[in-house]
Design an enzyme around this catalytic site. Structure first.
Site, PDB file in Angstrom:
ATOM      1  N   LYS A 120     -48.037  55.551 108.540  1.00  0.00           N
ATOM      2  CA  LYS A 120     -47.638  56.128 107.255  1.00  0.00           C
ATOM      3  C   LYS A 120     -46.749  55.159 106.478  1.00  0.00           C
ATOM      4  CE  LYS A 120     -44.151  58.773 106.566  1.00  0.00           C
ATOM      5  NZ  LYS A 120     -43.136  59.851 106.619  1.00  0.00           N
ATOM      6  N   ASP A 138     -47.943  62.177 104.591  1.00  0.00           N
ATOM      7  CA  ASP A 138     -46.736  62.772 105.164  1.00  0.00           C
ATOM      8  C   ASP A 138     -46.958  64.276 105.304  1.00  0.00           C
ATOM      9  OD1 ASP A 138     -46.642  63.714 102.570  1.00  0.00           O
ATOM     10  OD2 ASP A 138     -44.566  63.144 102.217  1.00  0.00           O
TER      11      ASP A 138
END
Length: 211
Positions: A120, A138
């Site tokens: 991420k 997320d």
């Protein structure tokens, strides 16, 4: 969700916010990298408050490394998991100096090799600092992918792949920011603001919040 519906989703977001960006404050790829590492399980507001004091003192790998873990902790101790984050950031600074001429790399493998940097975080850096059309998933984007029907998936990688496949190329550069801002302020976890949602009529969520 059909490609036609997805296109309409992003057309509306683009019209409302043509140039979305991260809410983290930064002035270089290195500052962004540090801010994103700090933002794990923390709010952007808390990170910005800490980095407003930190970056004037240390905003390069060398100056950050010179602080050491103890010195860095003093600047970030208001942020969750600050001990582990200080350790990772200092180790990352050493690697950037030793292996990358003090520059943040623009390749996924090199980014993910840095302490404290997962998929991420790497995607955020690639997208925001280097303008690569990546999708950082997320908790907000994971929720949106499933709730809206844009890209249902059991894990973040499935949602990421689904979004990359569905989102038209012309919107992909900014899609991460539109989605995260929408999830943060409109399509919230507990009580989504469906009556004021720009794409409510396209969204496949069956339990929409009434007006």
């Amino acid at each position: 969700m059909s490609p036609k519906q997805a296109t309409e989703f992003f057309q509306r977001w683009q019209a409302a916010d043509p140039h979305p960006t991260t809410e983290l404050n930064y002035a270089s790829p290195f500052e962004l990298l540090v801010a994103v590492i700090l933002s794990a399980q923390a709010t952007d507001k808390s990170v910005n408050k800490a980095t407003a004091q930190l970056f004037p003192i240390a905003n390069t790998p060398a100056t950050m490394l010179a602080l050491g873990e103890t010195g860095l902790r003093e600047y970030i101790k208001t942020i969750g998991l600050y001990n582990a984050k200080a350790k990772n950031i200092i180790a990352t600074c050493q690697i950037l100096i030793d292996q990358h001429h003090s520059q943040v790399p623009d390749q996924r493998a090199a980014l993910e090799a840095l302490p404290g940097v997962g998929r991420k975080t790497a995607n955020v850096i690639l997208n925001t600092a280097f303008q690569q059309p990546t999708m950082a998933v997320d908790t907000h984007i994971f929720r949106l992918g499933n709730r809206t029907g844009l890209a249902p998936g059991k894990n973040v990688l499935a949602v990421e792949r689904g979004l990359l496949k569905l989102i038209p190329a012309e919107y992909l550069q900014d899609a991460h920011h539109w989605l995260i801002l929408h999830g943060r302020y409109v399509c919230t976890a507990r009580k989504p603001k469906c009556p004021s949602c720009l794409v409510a009529d396209l969204c496949e969520y069956k339990e929409k919040t009434p007006a």
